[in-house]
Design a protein around this motif. Structure first.
Motif, mmCIF file in Angstrom:
data_model
loop_
_atom_site.group_PDB
_atom_site.id
_atom_site.type_symbol
_atom_site.label_atom_id
_atom_site.label_comp_id
_atom_site.label_asym_id
_atom_site.label_seq_id
_atom_site.Cartn_x
_atom_site.Cartn_y
_atom_site.Cartn_z
ATOM 1 N N ALA A 1 -70.019 139.758 1.904
ATOM 2 C CA ALA A 1 -69.895 140.138 0.499
ATOM 3 C C ALA A 1 -71.341 141.083 0.069
ATOM 4 C CB ALA A 1 -69.135 139.852 -0.706
ATOM 5 N N LEU A 2 -70.891 142.029 -0.752
ATOM 6 C CA LEU A 2 -71.637 143.212 -1.328
ATOM 7 C C LEU A 2 -70.478 143.486 -2.691
ATOM 8 C CD1 LEU A 2 -74.322 144.487 -1.486
ATOM 9 C CD2 LEU A 2 -73.993 146.405 -0.262
ATOM 10 N N MET A 3 -71.083 143.376 -4.019
ATOM 11 C CA MET A 3 -70.467 144.076 -5.440
ATOM 12 C C MET A 3 -71.428 145.612 -6.020
ATOM 13 S SD MET A 3 -70.533 142.926 -8.746
ATOM 14 C CE MET A 3 -72.253 143.317 -9.416
ATOM 15 N N GLY B 1 -66.486 148.388 -14.311
ATOM 16 C CA GLY B 1 -66.108 147.448 -13.237
ATOM 17 C C GLY B 1 -66.640 147.183 -12.563
ATOM 18 N N HIS B 2 -66.014 147.225 -11.145
ATOM 19 C CA HIS B 2 -66.941 146.495 -10.130
ATOM 20 C C HIS B 2 -65.966 146.646 -8.700
ATOM 21 C CE1 HIS B 2 -65.465 142.133 -10.481
ATOM 22 N NE2 HIS B 2 -65.967 142.471 -9.509
ATOM 23 N N ALA B 3 -67.088 146.755 -7.442
ATOM 24 C CA ALA B 3 -66.230 146.708 -6.114
ATOM 25 C C ALA B 3 -67.249 145.773 -5.157
ATOM 26 C CB ALA B 3 -66.339 148.066 -5.276
ATOM 27 N N THR B 4 -66.190 145.343 -4.629
ATOM 28 C CA THR B 4 -66.762 144.255 -3.765
ATOM 29 C C THR B 4 -66.216 144.388 -2.288
ATOM 30 O OG1 THR B 4 -66.995 142.602 -5.427
ATOM 31 C CG2 THR B 4 -67.262 142.185 -3.181
ATOM 32 N N LEU B 5 -67.297 144.320 -1.366
ATOM 33 C CA LEU B 5 -66.945 144.763 -0.298
ATOM 34 C C LEU B 5 -67.107 144.010 0.702
ATOM 35 C CD1 LEU B 5 -66.726 147.799 1.666
ATOM 36 C CD2 LEU B 5 -69.398 148.170 1.943
ATOM 37 N N VAL B 6 -65.884 143.217 1.484
ATOM 38 C CA VAL B 6 -66.148 142.457 2.004
ATOM 39 C C VAL B 6 -65.747 142.646 3.332
ATOM 40 C CG1 VAL B 6 -65.586 139.371 1.301
ATOM 41 C CG2 VAL B 6 -64.224 142.030 0.105
ATOM 42 N N ALA B 7 -66.470 141.438 4.490
ATOM 43 C CA ALA B 7 -66.785 141.695 5.461
ATOM 44 C C ALA B 7 -66.331 140.369 6.541
ATOM 45 C CB ALA B 7 -67.241 142.827 6.746
ATOM 46 N N ALA B 8 -66.025 140.198 7.699
ATOM 47 C CA ALA B 8 -66.515 138.891 8.350
ATOM 48 C C ALA B 8 -67.593 138.704 8.563
ATOM 49 C CB ALA B 8 -65.853 139.593 9.690
ATOM 50 N N ASP B 9 -68.289 140.015 9.212
ATOM 51 C CA ASP B 9 -70.092 139.441 9.481
ATOM 52 C C ASP B 9 -70.579 140.311 8.744
ATOM 53 O OD1 ASP B 9 -69.850 141.174 11.283
ATOM 54 O OD2 ASP B 9 -68.669 139.821 12.454
ATOM 55 N N GLU C 1 -71.184 148.266 8.894
ATOM 56 C CA GLU C 1 -70.033 149.631 9.837
ATOM 57 C C GLU C 1 -69.257 149.734 7.824
ATOM 58 O OE1 GLU C 1 -67.029 149.313 12.703
ATOM 59 O OE2 GLU C 1 -68.605 148.490 12.705
ATOM 60 N N ALA C 2 -69.113 149.392 7.641
ATOM 61 C CA ALA C 2 -68.265 149.197 6.104
ATOM 62 C C ALA C 2 -69.082 150.465 5.011
ATOM 63 C CB ALA C 2 -67.578 148.905 5.563
#
Lengths: 371, 371
Positions: A299-301, A336-344, A350-351
């Motif tokens: 994850a990256l917030m 506010g915030h946003a979190t990018l989540v990915a499997a790996d 890529e996202a």
């Protein structure tokens, strides 16, 4: 079960979002009538010592806080009537930087050299002992980098004294850190501790801007962080979530400060962990079994400051989760915030490529500091 | 952006839980003053045709519904003033089982043989044509197995007629299915469709009790399901989430009915998918980009009927997420659900072993039907 929260900002809001599905309901006390958690429960508007509001909170099943500077005395008084978690002493020690450092040092957790500064001669003596660069800080009521002055050379002393002098201060040795990180953990009333993965953080002007998990450190460093936070939780007989902010310098982690509440560096746990910090805080506060603190992918917030960015474009990025705190825009305010989540990491990268062109230049520029 | 919702039950509640972080706020119209979504927005208490409440909803930015039996005429009238999504015609066709079956059949989606039944002679003729066993159903206002009678032999006809006769009915051929499943998908106003993984469902007394995703079917069956739901969404010029309930019989899927709203069979998407059905419904309704409908691991959902079980023990099961709808207990009422999520089937099975001894006998007994 009804939970009273001192403070109704975004942390209280996210606690209420996590607590509703658990069957909990909420009352809040906040000095501001438009505090953003107010939509999700009953809001009492008043100062921290407002006696009728405190009486209402005392009638809740549990009391907690979303703000580390709620006067510890208020919490201690409430604790005579209702279970207050985390305990007032965790707030008391954290509210005084000198006590906080002494507590950590006493537990064998490495901290920067520090000295109390009440007078100009104190300041000179402290600089003599600790050396420069160093940071002059107020002992109380500092957060998000407020109440601090960096002293690079002797020329900086007098301006810093002019700005901050006249209140209790400390001088802290400068840590030449490689990067910053934060260790969040939760402890139950029965003493069970669960540590989230160590998170790497990026600050700008003293405000947290990015949080990446896992931090990408060696197992040894990660072990140091979880050992330190566990020691601290046990020493405080703590109940709830706590975050210990750390500097990574070579093979060592040096503790900066702790926050006795859910923390910005662990917002990624909402989507990125099996159980979010907000839910685990409430589980601990309400004597429910703790949930797993294990990660679900990487994850990256990103924090949004001032005003929310245009969501229409950003929401098109795969795996981006959106958190609007329903706050009025104001320069520098965390809205506010946003979190990018990915499997790996590969999918995350890529996202991130899709996201980068949509970020403001300031935020995009900070990504380079994640290493 | 402010969203008006016709209905303030648990589906509206979970929409509001998903929509708050997106920056949305909500108003609800519901006949019941204690409708459970009311805590999360402004609740207008009134009948579906309450003109002052409908005027308030017409002033929202968008209108949607959490109940398939909101009169389609009310939605059509609202649509003259505000964007109503899904469209009224999706409700109109779904509210009449005969129209619904004709629509599906006309689109080439397999359905059970069906006949209109308005009189006793109609019933006899329909049984003659379709054969037994068969199901006699009201054409309107059926849900959760209400308004239905299974006819096993000719002896069942008269009691069923006594109970249901005097209103518009249909007779439906009995499907000797292997299992039941449900296909949820979301469509944006621009025509983009995203399908969630097919979900296997278990009903008891007509009420959904368990939902498992993925359904564990062949790629061919899964392809049939997503093709069918896509065809239906396009035919209805649909915007939002829709669920198509299906019987799996041999190598064929036979459509039973659709729900023009978020659906119980996809509650697992809250933790088990990248974007939940509730969030994707709102993204579509509000012209925001759709989120990924891909799964995050595997999931198994349990409905809680009547009263919430004791959460203290159940929350100790690793990966169990809790959803209390804040409803008063009442026999048979859907008051909450829990979802077990895990990275893979092996971890799910392990968690399920920990969960099983804590389940009531009725729920535990249904697990065998997941195959």
């Amino acid at each position: 079960m009804h939970v009273g929260i001192l403070g109704a900002g975004q942390l209280a809001r996210m606690m209420a979002e996590a607590g509703g599905p658990l069957g909990l309901s909420f009352s809040f006390l906040d000095p501001s009538a438009d505090a953003c958690a107010g939509e999700l429960g009953r809001l009492y508007v008043g100062q921290w010592d407002d006696s009728s509001a405190l009486q209402a909170l005392a009638e809740c099943d549990r009391v907690t806080a979303d703000f580390e500077n709620v006067p510890a005395a208020v919490l201690a008084r409430l604790a005579e009537q209702v279970a207050v978690r985390p305990p007032a002493r965790a707030f008391a020690a954290g509210q005084d930087r000198l006590e906080e450092k002494a507590l950590l040092e006493g537990l064998g957790i490495p901290v920067a050299p520090v000295a109390a500064v009440n007078t100009r001669p104190d300041l000179l003596a402290a600089v003599e002992r600790i050396g420069l660069p160093a940071v002059l800080k107020t002992r109380r009521l500092g957060y998000d980098g407020k109440g601090q002055a960096v002293l690079e050379s002797h020329e900086d002393l007098e301006p810093a004294w002019q700005r901050l002098g006249g209140q209790a201060l400390i001088l802290e040795g400068w840590i030449d850190f490689d990067f910053e990180c934060a260790q969040t953990a939760v402890r139950s009333a029965s003493g069970e501790v669960r540590c989230y993965p160590l998170t790497r953080t990026v600050h700008s002007d003293g405000i947290l801007r990015l949080a990446a998990s896992p931090a990408g450190v060696s197992a040894e460093l990660a072990g140091q962080a979880s050992a330190a936070v566990t020691t601290l939780l046990e020493a405080l007989d703590y109940v709830g979530c706590l975050t210990l902010e750390l500097f990574a310098a070579g093979s060592e982690l040096i503790a900066n400060e702790y926050a006795p509440r859910p923390h910005n560096s662990a917002h990624w746990t909402i989507e990125g962990a099996v159980t979010s910090q907000f839910e685990n805080h409430l589980r601990a506060v309400c004597d429910l079994p703790l949930g797993s603190a294990a990660a679900r992918g990487v994850a990256l917030m990103f924090n949004w400051l001032g005003a929310m960015p245009e969501r229409a474009k950003l929401l098109a990025v795969p795996g981006l989760a959106w958190h609007d705190y329903h706050k009025q825009p104001r320069p520098g305010r965390k809205v506010g915030h946003a979190t990018l989540v990915a499997a790996d990491q590969a999918s995350l990268s890529e996202a991130l490529e899709a996201l980068k062109p949509l970020l403001d230049r300031d935020t995009a520029g900070l990504l380079g500091r994640l290493g």
